[in-house]
Design an enzyme around this catalytic site. Structure first.
Site, mmCIF file in Angstrom:
data_model
loop_
_atom_site.group_PDB
_atom_site.id
_atom_site.type_symbol
_atom_site.label_atom_id
_atom_site.label_comp_id
_atom_site.label_asym_id
_atom_site.label_seq_id
_atom_site.Cartn_x
_atom_site.Cartn_y
_atom_site.Cartn_z
ATOM 1 N N HIS A 186 84.053 6.134 -54.139
ATOM 2 C CA HIS A 186 84.747 6.129 -52.846
ATOM 3 C C HIS A 186 85.057 7.574 -52.452
ATOM 4 C CE1 HIS A 186 87.099 4.720 -49.483
ATOM 5 N NE2 HIS A 186 88.015 5.624 -49.828
ATOM 6 N N ASN A 215 73.806 9.210 -53.284
ATOM 7 C CA ASN A 215 74.391 8.967 -54.606
ATOM 8 C C ASN A 215 73.354 8.336 -55.531
ATOM 9 O OD1 ASN A 215 77.402 9.624 -54.857
ATOM 10 N ND2 ASN A 215 77.231 8.740 -52.820
ATOM 11 N N GLU A 239 81.165 13.710 -55.384
ATOM 12 C CA GLU A 239 80.511 12.417 -55.604
ATOM 13 C C GLU A 239 79.297 12.522 -56.543
ATOM 14 O OE1 GLU A 239 81.186 11.071 -51.013
ATOM 15 O OE2 GLU A 239 79.915 9.821 -52.283
#
Ligand code: GRF
Length: 212
Positions: free
Chosen positions: A110, A14, A181
């Site tokens: 998350h 990420n 994500e």
């Protein structure tokens, strides 16, 4: 320039997504000024060093109590004049001092559609295992503002990912990262950088965005 502090605990995919979106111009006028890890030697730190981003390991166990750890994080981000803190695969609890000092300026990614498969103990591969075991047809990822309780703050963005018959927790995790994500975390940072996010109680309102 939006000064971003990223908190990591693992591989850092990420973090890499944010770095890539800054480098390709999607996240204009954004800069990662510090990367903080909860433990030494994680690959996310190597990713940061490759782009000459200052790194720091601030581990709970190195402090005599939680308050001192909490204070150390506040001092660190104040030192770098951080505007936005991003929890990108950060697995440790953060304290009330940091959350208060950076009210509605801390966001977390998350790997599930909150409120499903979230909260204490639901991290990494676990939400994907539970989604498959439960038999849901859709899962995904969520970006939310951080509050003291795990995964509990107002939701900024969510993206759904369909579960395939032959999915394993690993194949599902990979697809949720790639399709959800790595897309919604940079998008949430972009909305924040343009001042488009408004928190009203439990809800986040997004002012109309002009797509580049
Ligand atoms: C990601 O699935 C993230 O949502 C979760 O931890 C995982 C680690 O990701 N919180 P990364 O590769 O370290 O960014």
């Amino acid at each position: 320039m939006l000064r971003i502090g990223v908190m990591v605990s693992g591989g850092g995919t990420n973090l890499q997504a944010i770095i890539d979106k800054i480098n390709n111009g999607y996240l204009e006028s954004c800069s990662i000024v510090t990367v903080v890890s909860s433990k030494e030697g994680v690959y996310a730190l190597e990713r940061a060093e490759k782009y000459n981003i200052p790194i720091e390991c601030i581990a709970k166990r190195d402090y005599c109590d939680f308050e001192e750890y909490d204070r150390a994080l506040v001092e660190h981000f104040n030192k770098y004049n951080v505007d936005l803190i991003v929890l990108a695969g950060f697995l440790s609890m953060i304290g009330e001092k940091l959350i208060e000092s950076y009210k509605n300026r801390i966001i977390n990614i998350h790997p599930s559609l909150i409120p499903s498969f979230c909260g204490k103990g639901n991290y990494g591969i676990i939400p994907h295992q539970k989604a498959i075991e439960y038999g849901v047809k859709v899962t995904g990822a969520t970006v939310h503002f951080v509050e003291p309780e795990y995964d509990s703050g107002p939701i900024i963005l969510q993206k759904a990912v369909y579960i395939r018959e032959d999915d394993t927790p690993q194949t599902l995790q990979k697809r949720v990262m790639e399709e959800a994500e790595w897309e919604i975390l940079p998008e949430a940072i972009k909305l924040f950088s343009k001042g488009k996010l408004y928190v009203e109680g439990r809800k986040v309102k997004i002012k109309a965005v002009t797509r580049n």
